[in-house]
Design a protein around this motif. Structure first.
Motif, PDB file in Angstrom:
ATOM      1  N   CYS A   1       0.847  -1.197   0.000  1.00  0.00           N
ATOM      2  CA  CYS A   1       0.000   0.000   0.000  1.00  0.00           C
ATOM      3  C   CYS A   1       0.879   1.243   0.000  1.00  0.00           C
ATOM      4  O   CYS A   1       1.893   1.295   0.696  1.00  0.00           O
TER       5      CYS A   1
ATOM      6  N   ASN B   1      -0.558   4.414   0.494  1.00  0.00           N
ATOM      7  CA  ASN B   1      -1.404   5.539   0.903  1.00  0.00           C
ATOM      8  C   ASN B   1      -1.018   6.200   2.214  1.00  0.00           C
ATOM      9  O   ASN B   1      -1.295   7.368   2.416  1.00  0.00           O
TER      10      ASN B   1
ATOM     11  N   CYS C   1      -2.218   6.287   5.231  1.00  0.00           N
ATOM     12  CA  CYS C   1      -3.214   6.918   6.095  1.00  0.00           C
ATOM     13  C   CYS C   1      -2.526   7.054   7.451  1.00  0.00           C
ATOM     14  O   CYS C   1      -1.814   6.132   7.883  1.00  0.00           O
TER      15      CYS C   1
ATOM     16  N   TYR D   1      -3.034   6.808  10.515  1.00  0.00           N
ATOM     17  CA  TYR D   1      -3.226   5.888  11.651  1.00  0.00           C
ATOM     18  C   TYR D   1      -2.748   4.477  11.350  1.00  0.00           C
ATOM     19  O   TYR D   1      -2.690   3.631  12.220  1.00  0.00           O
ATOM     20  N   CYS D   2      -2.390   4.203  10.093  1.00  0.00           N
ATOM     21  CA  CYS D   2      -2.328   2.815   9.638  1.00  0.00           C
ATOM     22  C   CYS D   2      -0.904   2.266   9.509  1.00  0.00           C
ATOM     23  O   CYS D   2      -0.014   2.912   8.951  1.00  0.00           O
TER      24      CYS D   2
ATOM     25  N   VAL E   1      -0.246  -0.662   7.958  1.00  0.00           N
ATOM     26  CA  VAL E   1      -0.135  -1.590   6.819  1.00  0.00           C
ATOM     27  C   VAL E   1       0.984  -1.229   5.822  1.00  0.00           C
ATOM     28  O   VAL E   1       1.767  -2.099   5.439  1.00  0.00           O
ATOM     29  N   PRO E   2       1.117   0.049   5.398  1.00  0.00           N
ATOM     30  CA  PRO E   2       2.185   0.355   4.438  1.00  0.00           C
ATOM     31  C   PRO E   2       3.587   0.019   4.974  1.00  0.00           C
ATOM     32  O   PRO E   2       4.486  -0.301   4.204  1.00  0.00           O
TER      33      PRO E   2
ATOM     34  N   GLN F   1      -5.045  -3.802  -1.019  1.00  0.00           N
ATOM     35  CA  GLN F   1      -5.385  -2.788  -0.008  1.00  0.00           C
ATOM     36  C   GLN F   1      -6.125  -1.622  -0.628  1.00  0.00           C
ATOM     37  O   GLN F   1      -6.849  -0.904   0.046  1.00  0.00           O
TER      38      GLN F   1
HETATM   39 FE1  SF4 Z   1      -4.882   3.490   4.267  1.00  0.00          FE
HETATM   40 FE2  SF4 Z   1      -4.017   1.425   5.620  1.00  0.00          FE
HETATM   41 FE3  SF4 Z   1      -5.886   1.076   3.787  1.00  0.00          FE
HETATM   42 FE4  SF4 Z   1      -3.393   1.645   3.044  1.00  0.00          FE
HETATM   43  S1  SF4 Z   1      -4.069  -0.188   4.088  1.00  0.00           S
HETATM   44  S2  SF4 Z   1      -5.266   2.597   2.254  1.00  0.00           S
HETATM   45  S3  SF4 Z   1      -2.728   3.023   4.661  1.00  0.00           S
HETATM   46  S4  SF4 Z   1      -6.107   2.223   5.677  1.00  0.00           S
END
Ligand code: SF4
Ligand code: SAH
Ligand code: F3S
Length: 484
Positions: free
Chosen positions: A196, A198, A200, A202-203, A205-206, A240
Motif C-alpha cells: 500500500c 497511501n 493513512c 493511523y495505519c 499496513v504500508p 489494499q
Molecule cells: Fe490506508 Fe491502511 Fe488502507 Fe493503506 S491499508 S489505504 S494506509 S487504511
C-alpha cells in the motif's frame, strides 16, 4: 511439478519458483523419514489472523505444507504450527502473544514440534525483539515479503538449532506458480496487488506490507482461468486499494479494465473485490459495475470518518461531500447495491462535533453493514505521535453510540429484501443446524435455508422469508427465478 524427479543432492537452483520446488523436495524427504520413524504422518496447522490478504497467504503456505507431506489439521496440537499474524490494531497483536503460551505447552509434550510465526506483526522490530527475549521456543520467524520462500525457510528451520529469523524490509519480486491449498473448492481469493502507498496516518499496513505492487493482468487472468477450470465460480480480487490497481505497471491498466477482462473468463459467475479507497473510485469503475452481470452488487467503501477536518489529518484525500457523491453515483448505476464500510472512532483530536459528522454520514448513506473500530495507536505511524489522544472512556462512549446507529440502520436495510427470490451461492452446511445450508446473495448478505451438502458450490434461487437482522431465513424456490 513432480518433486520426486528433483535431485536434492545437487546445488539448489537460483531462479524462482524452481528453487522453492527444490526445497519442497528436500523437506518431503525429511518428512518421509519422520513418517517411518513415528509410524504416522506429520501434522500441520495454519492459524490465520487479520484480513483476506492474510487468509490467501495462508492458503499458499498450506499448499506448500501439504505438498511436502504434512497432513493438515485444525488442531494446534500438531507437529508444525504456523501463525500468520496481523498487527493492524493492538488487540490483533495481543491475541498472538496470548496464544503462544498454549503452543509452548503443546511443544513440551511433543518436542519435535516446530512453531513458526509470520505475517504483518513480524515486520515490527519490537515484536521480533520480544520474541527473541521471551519466546525462545519459537523455531521460525519470517515476514510478509519472503512468504514465497516458505519451503526454503522450513528446510532451514529443520536444520537450525535455535530460532531462525528472516525478515526482509522490502521486495519487488512477485513469484507465481507455487502450490495453493484452497479452503473452498468453489470460491477463491486472488491477489491482484500487494502492499500500500497511501500512508493513512493511523495505519501500519504500508510499513509492514511495503510499497504497492500490481500483478500483471495476464498472470491474474491465467490464475483465474485455472481456478475456473478447477470449479471455482466466485473470485474475490484482493488488494489494499484495488482502485489504484495497474497504475504502476509498465503497461498501465485500470482496475475497471481488469474487471472487464475477468468478466470474460468462462465459468466465473461472481466477481467480488476488496478494498476500494474512495479517493480512487472512478466513474469508469461505477459504469462497468452498472453494466456487469458478474460483478457483485456490493461495494465496501471505507469511510473512516465523516469529518473533513479528521479526514484531512488521516491523510485520506477525500471529504464528506465527495464520499456522499460517490455513494449517490453507485446507487444510481447499480440499484440494490449494498454499501458497507469501515469506521474508526477516537482518532487523535476527534471532537464530539467531528463524531457527529460521522454519525451524519452513517444516517445519510444507510450502510448495509459497517465494521466499527476503536482507534488503536500503532507505533511508528504519524497519528501515534499526535497530541490530543482521545481518552478511552470518551472513545468508547462514541463507539457504542455509533454501533447502535449502524445496527439499527443495517437491520432496516436488510428487511427491505424480505419476500424477494434471489440466487444464493451455497457455501456450507449450517454449523448450528445440519438441516440447513448457508450461502450468500450477490450483495454479500448471508442466507440460511433447508438443504443438503450436495448444494455446496451451486447457485440456488431462494425466497427470503424472514430477516433476522444480519441474515435471512429462506426457502428454496421451486419455480424459475422471476428476476432472471
Ligand atoms: Fe490506508 Fe491502511 Fe488502507 Fe493503506 S491499508 S489505504 S494506509 S487504511
Ligand atoms: N486498505 C483498506 C483497509 C485495511 S485495514 C482501506 O484502506 O480501506 C482495515 C481497517 O482497519 C481500516 O479500514 C480501518 O478502519 C481499520 N484500521 C486501520 N488502522 C487502524 C488503527 N490504527 N486503529 C483502528 N482501526 C484501524
Ligand atoms: Fe492485518 Fe496485515 Fe491484513 S496488518 S489487516 S493482516 S495487511
Amino acid at each position: 511439478m513432480d518433486l520426486d524427479k528433483i535431485d536434492v543432492t545437487s546445488q539448489p537452483p537460483t531462479e524462482e519458483p524452481a528453487r522453492q520446488y527444490y526445497f519442497m523436495a528436500k523437506c518431503r524427504a525429511r518428512l518421509k523419514e519422520f513418517e517411518q520413524k513415528n509410524g504416522r504422518l506429520p501434522k500441520a496447522c495454519v492459524t490465520t489472523f487479520g484480513c483476506q490478504m492474510n487468509a490467501r497467504d495462508s492458503e499458499k503456505m498450506a499448499g506448500i505444507l501439504e505438498c511436502i507431506g504434512y497432513q493438515m489439521t485444525e488442531s494446534e496440537e500438531a507437529d508444525f504450527v504456523l501463525y500468520n499474524t496481523c498487527t493492524v490494531r493492538e488487540n490483533a497483536n495481543n491475541k498472538v502473544y496470548g496464544r503462544l503460551g498454549t503452543l509452548h505447552n503443546y511443544k513440551k509434550k511433543n518436542p519435535q514440534m516446530l512453531i513458526a510465526l509470520c505475517g504483518c506483526m513480524m515486520q515490527e522490530e519490537s515484536v521480533v525483539r520480544k520474541l527473541k527475549e521471551s519466546y525462545r521456543f519459537v523455531d521460525l520467524v519470517f515476514g510478509t515479503h519472503n512468504i514465497y520462500k516458505f519451503a526454503e525457510l522450513i528446510a532451514g528451520a529443520y536444520e537450525a538449532d535455535s530460532m531462525l529469523v528472516e525478515i526482509w524490509q522490502e521486495t519487488d519480486t512477485i513469484v507465481e506458480d507455487l502450490p495453493v491449498e484452497r479452503k473452498y473448492f468453489f470460491k477463491s481469493g486472488v491477489n491482484i496487488m500487494f502492499g500500500c502507498n497511501n500512508f493513512c496516518s493511523y495505519c501500519i499496513v504500508p510499513y509492514v506490507r511495503g510499497r504497492e505492487r500490481s500483478r500483471e493482468p495476464e498472470e491474474i487472468i491465467r490464475e483465474i482461468e485455472k481456478l475456473a477450470a478447477d470449479g471455482v465460480v466466485e473470485v474475490m480480487l484482493l488488494g489494499q486499494n484495488v482502485n489504484s490497481y495497474g497504475k504502476n505497471l509498465k503497461n498501465p491498466i485500470s482496475f475497471a479494465a481488469l474487471l472487464q477482462k475477468i468478466e470474460q473468463v468462462e465459468g466465473i459467475e461472481r466477481i467480488r473485490f476488496m478494498t476500494s479507497h474512495p479517493k480512487d473510485l472512478s466513474d469508469e469503475l461505477i459504469a462497468v459495475m452498472g453494466r456487469s452481470k458478474k460483478i457483485c452488487k456490493h461495494m465496501h467503501l471505507p469511510l473512516q470518518s465523516g469529518s473533513d477536518r479528521i479526514l484531512k489529518i488521516m491523510n485520506r484525500h477525500y471529504d464528506k461531500a465527495h464520499y456522499l457523491q460517490l455513494v449517490e453515483k453507485l446507487r444510481a448505476a447499480v440499484p440494490d447495491i449494498a454499501i458497507t464500510t469501515d469506521i474508526i472512532v477516537g482518532f487523535p483530536g476527534e471532537t464530539e462535533e467531528d463524531f457527529l459528522e460521522t454519525l451524519d454520514v452513517v444516517r445519510s448513506v444507510r450502510y448495509d453493514s459497517a465494521f466499527t473500530f476503536l482507534y488503536s495507536k500503532r507505533t511508528g505511524t504519524p497519528a501515534a505521535a499526535m497530541e490530543e489522544q482521545v481518552p478511552e472512556a470518551v472513545a468508547k462512549e462514541r463507539f457504542d453510540r455509533l454501533l447502535a446507529q449502524v445496527q439499527t440502520i443495517a437491520a432496516a436495510q436488510a428487511k427491505a429484501y424480505t419476500g424477494q427470490t434471489l440466487p444464493v451461492l451455497v457455501e456450507q452446511v449450517n454449523v448450528q443446524d445440519a438441516s440447513l445450508v448457508s450461502g450468500r446473495l450477490s450483495n454479500n448478505s448471508i442466507v440460511h435455508f433447508p438443504g443438503n451438502a450436495d448444494m455446496i458450490g451451486t447457485f440456488v434461487d431462494v425466497t427470503l422469508e424472514e430477516c433476522k437482522g444480519f441474515y435471512y431465513l429462506g426457502r428454496k424456490c421451486e419455480e424459475k427465478n422471476p428476476q432472471e
